[in-house]
Design a protein around this motif. Structure first.
Motif, short mmCIF file in Angstrom:
data_model
loop_
_atom_site.label_atom_id
_atom_site.label_comp_id
_atom_site.label_asym_id
_atom_site.label_seq_id
_atom_site.Cartn_x
_atom_site.Cartn_y
_atom_site.Cartn_z
N SER A 124 0.83 -1.20 0.00
CA SER A 124 0.00 0.00 0.00
C SER A 124 0.87 1.25 0.00
O SER A 124 0.46 2.29 -0.52
CB SER A 124 -0.95 0.00 1.20
OG SER A 124 -0.27 -0.25 2.41
N GLY A 125 2.08 1.14 0.55
CA GLY A 125 2.99 2.28 0.51
C GLY A 125 3.41 2.66 -0.89
O GLY A 125 3.65 3.85 -1.17
N LEU A 130 2.79 6.62 -5.23
CA LEU A 130 2.34 6.93 -6.59
C LEU A 130 1.18 7.92 -6.59
O LEU A 130 0.86 8.49 -7.63
CB LEU A 130 1.89 5.64 -7.30
CG LEU A 130 2.97 4.64 -7.70
CD1 LEU A 130 2.33 3.34 -8.16
CD2 LEU A 130 3.86 5.22 -8.80
N GLN A 131 0.55 8.09 -5.42
CA GLN A 131 -0.65 8.91 -5.27
C GLN A 131 -1.75 8.43 -6.21
O GLN A 131 -2.43 9.20 -6.89
CB GLN A 131 -0.34 10.40 -5.47
CG GLN A 131 0.66 10.93 -4.47
CD GLN A 131 0.82 12.43 -4.51
OE1 GLN A 131 -0.10 13.14 -4.91
NE2 GLN A 131 1.98 12.92 -4.09
N GLN A 132 -1.93 7.11 -6.21
CA GLN A 132 -2.96 6.47 -7.02
C GLN A 132 -3.69 5.44 -6.17
O GLN A 132 -3.12 4.86 -5.25
CB GLN A 132 -2.34 5.77 -8.24
CG GLN A 132 -1.63 6.68 -9.21
CD GLN A 132 -0.98 5.90 -10.35
OE1 GLN A 132 -1.34 4.76 -10.62
NE2 GLN A 132 -0.01 6.53 -10.99
N VAL A 133 -4.95 5.21 -6.51
CA VAL A 133 -5.74 4.18 -5.85
C VAL A 133 -5.71 2.91 -6.71
O VAL A 133 -6.08 2.95 -7.88
CB VAL A 133 -7.19 4.65 -5.65
CG1 VAL A 133 -8.05 3.53 -5.06
CG2 VAL A 133 -7.22 5.89 -4.75
N PRO A 134 -5.26 1.79 -6.16
CA PRO A 134 -5.13 0.56 -6.97
C PRO A 134 -6.50 -0.04 -7.29
O PRO A 134 -7.39 -0.07 -6.44
CB PRO A 134 -4.34 -0.37 -6.06
CG PRO A 134 -4.68 0.08 -4.67
CD PRO A 134 -4.81 1.58 -4.77
N PRO A 135 -6.66 -0.55 -8.51
CA PRO A 135 -7.89 -1.27 -8.85
C PRO A 135 -7.97 -2.58 -8.07
O PRO A 135 -6.98 -3.05 -7.52
CB PRO A 135 -7.75 -1.53 -10.36
CG PRO A 135 -6.63 -0.65 -10.82
CD PRO A 135 -5.73 -0.46 -9.65
N VAL A 136 -9.15 -3.18 -8.08
CA VAL A 136 -9.35 -4.50 -7.48
C VAL A 136 -9.38 -5.53 -8.61
O VAL A 136 -10.23 -5.45 -9.49
CB VAL A 136 -10.66 -4.56 -6.68
CG1 VAL A 136 -10.86 -5.95 -6.08
CG2 VAL A 136 -10.66 -3.49 -5.59
N ASN A 181 2.49 9.75 -0.09
CA ASN A 181 3.89 9.94 0.29
C ASN A 181 4.15 9.61 1.76
O ASN A 181 5.08 10.13 2.36
CB ASN A 181 4.37 11.36 -0.01
CG ASN A 181 4.18 11.72 -1.47
OD1 ASN A 181 3.35 12.56 -1.80
ND2 ASN A 181 4.94 11.09 -2.35
N HIS A 182 3.33 8.71 2.30
CA HIS A 182 3.48 8.40 3.72
C HIS A 182 3.21 6.93 4.01
O HIS A 182 4.12 6.20 4.38
CB HIS A 182 2.53 9.30 4.54
CG HIS A 182 2.73 9.21 6.01
ND1 HIS A 182 2.10 10.06 6.89
CD2 HIS A 182 3.46 8.37 6.78
CE1 HIS A 182 2.46 9.76 8.12
NE2 HIS A 182 3.27 8.72 8.09
N GLY A 183 1.98 6.47 3.86
CA GLY A 183 1.68 5.09 4.23
C GLY A 183 0.20 4.81 4.15
O GLY A 183 -0.50 5.36 3.30
N LEU A 201 -6.30 -4.86 2.07
CA LEU A 201 -5.64 -3.71 1.46
C LEU A 201 -4.29 -4.09 0.89
O LEU A 201 -3.96 -3.73 -0.25
CB LEU A 201 -5.48 -2.60 2.50
CG LEU A 201 -4.75 -1.34 2.03
CD1 LEU A 201 -5.49 -0.67 0.87
CD2 LEU A 201 -4.57 -0.36 3.19
N GLU A 202 -3.49 -4.84 1.65
CA GLU A 202 -2.16 -5.20 1.16
C GLU A 202 -2.25 -6.14 -0.03
O GLU A 202 -1.48 -6.01 -0.99
CB GLU A 202 -1.34 -5.84 2.29
CG GLU A 202 -0.76 -4.83 3.25
CD GLU A 202 0.05 -3.75 2.55
OE1 GLU A 202 1.16 -4.04 2.09
OE2 GLU A 202 -0.43 -2.61 2.47
N TRP A 203 -3.18 -7.09 0.00
CA TRP A 203 -3.34 -8.00 -1.13
C TRP A 203 -3.78 -7.22 -2.37
O TRP A 203 -3.25 -7.43 -3.46
CB TRP A 203 -4.35 -9.09 -0.80
CG TRP A 203 -4.47 -10.12 -1.88
CD1 TRP A 203 -5.22 -10.03 -3.02
CD2 TRP A 203 -3.79 -11.37 -1.94
NE1 TRP A 203 -5.08 -11.15 -3.79
CE2 TRP A 203 -4.20 -12.00 -3.15
CE3 TRP A 203 -2.90 -12.03 -1.10
CZ2 TRP A 203 -3.73 -13.26 -3.53
CZ3 TRP A 203 -2.45 -13.30 -1.49
CH2 TRP A 203 -2.86 -13.89 -2.68
#
Length: 256
Positions: A124-125, A130-136, A181-183, A201-203
């Motif tokens: 997730s870091g 990247l300042q992006q939200v990952p797709p599922v 830029n943090h976590g 979230l991590e997966w």
């Protein structure tokens, strides 16, 4: 495999932690549960050296947390610190990080947030940076729903009260967030729910990064994700216990 409709749907809504005669875990006091949670999440990649903190609000209003000086993979139940609602240490010679202000403010703002977890996590870091939200992309990344806020106003660590308050207010009623830029930050009603949110979230973040490197793929439809996300209500059945048993096999001294 998990089904979200038909005969198996009720299992995620009304499962009992121990339906048989054999206990899934030994009796665990509150501090032992928090210590196990630290060990469990460290294995998931929430492991930036001595950074990161878990706070768990008790029924009497006190708060349990991990000490500043110890990494998540070495602390034991006796190391867990009790705080009052303002962050004063009540029963330990260990210190706690000043960055706990964010947690204390979230506990005050959110009656539903009995557990607050923050770290500079591995996968997730990456997406936070990247300042992006990952797709599922798959079932295991879908257990907690689609919406994942990105808090993109990071101006430094959370020792300053106004900085942490603005972040707490920005989270609103969300269950988790990426901090640019943090976590990452996750809240939950209890340890079981918060654990599922962290591992989901991590997966999700790991799979999305791997798919991105492989050239891209087709994300799951939002409607499918939301059907799978019914697991979020109680935590995935028996997952917390299974991961706790893994840590107990690896190091039984965590209960000391």
């Amino acid at each position: 495999m998990l089904k979200t409709e038909g005969i198996n749907a009720h299992l995620l809504e009304k499962f009992t932690p121990n339906p048989g005669a054999r206990p899934l875990l030994p009796a665990l006091n509150a501090k032992a549960q928090v210590a196990l949670m630290c060990r469990m999440l460290r294995r998931e990649g929430w492991d930036d050296h001595i950074a990161g903190h878990i706070t768990v609000r008790q029924s009497d209003g006190t708060i349990l947390t991990n000490p500043w000086e110890l990494a998540w993979d070495e602390l034991r139940a006796s190391d867990i610190v009790t705080l009052d609602r303002h962050g004063k240490v009540l029963d330990s010679d260990w210190n706690v990080t000043p960055a706990l202000g964010l947690h204390l403010q979230l506990h005050e703002l959110r009656p539903d947030a009995n557990v607050v977890i923050h770290n500079h996590a591995r996968w997730s870091g990456i997406w936070a940076d990247l300042q992006q939200v990952p797709p599922v992309y798959d079932q295991s990344g879908a257990y907690c729903g689609v919406e994942l806020p990105l808090y993109d106003d990071y101006t430094g660590t959370f020792e300053k009260q106004q900085t942490s308050l603005s972040a707490a207010e920005a989270l609103g009623d969300a269950k988790w967030a990426l901090l640019a830029n943090h976590g990452a930050l996750v809240v939950g009603r209890d340890l079981r729910q918060a654990h599922l949110r962290v591992v989901t979230l991590e997966w999700r973040c790991r799979r999305a990064y791997e798919v991105k490197l492989a050239g891209g793929g087709r994300p799951l439809a939002d409607a499918v994700v939301e059907r799978l996300a019914m697991a979020d209500a109680n935590g995935f059945p028996f997952l917390w216990e299974a991961m706790a048993r893994r840590e107990l096999r690896n190091d039984p001294s965590v209960l000391e």
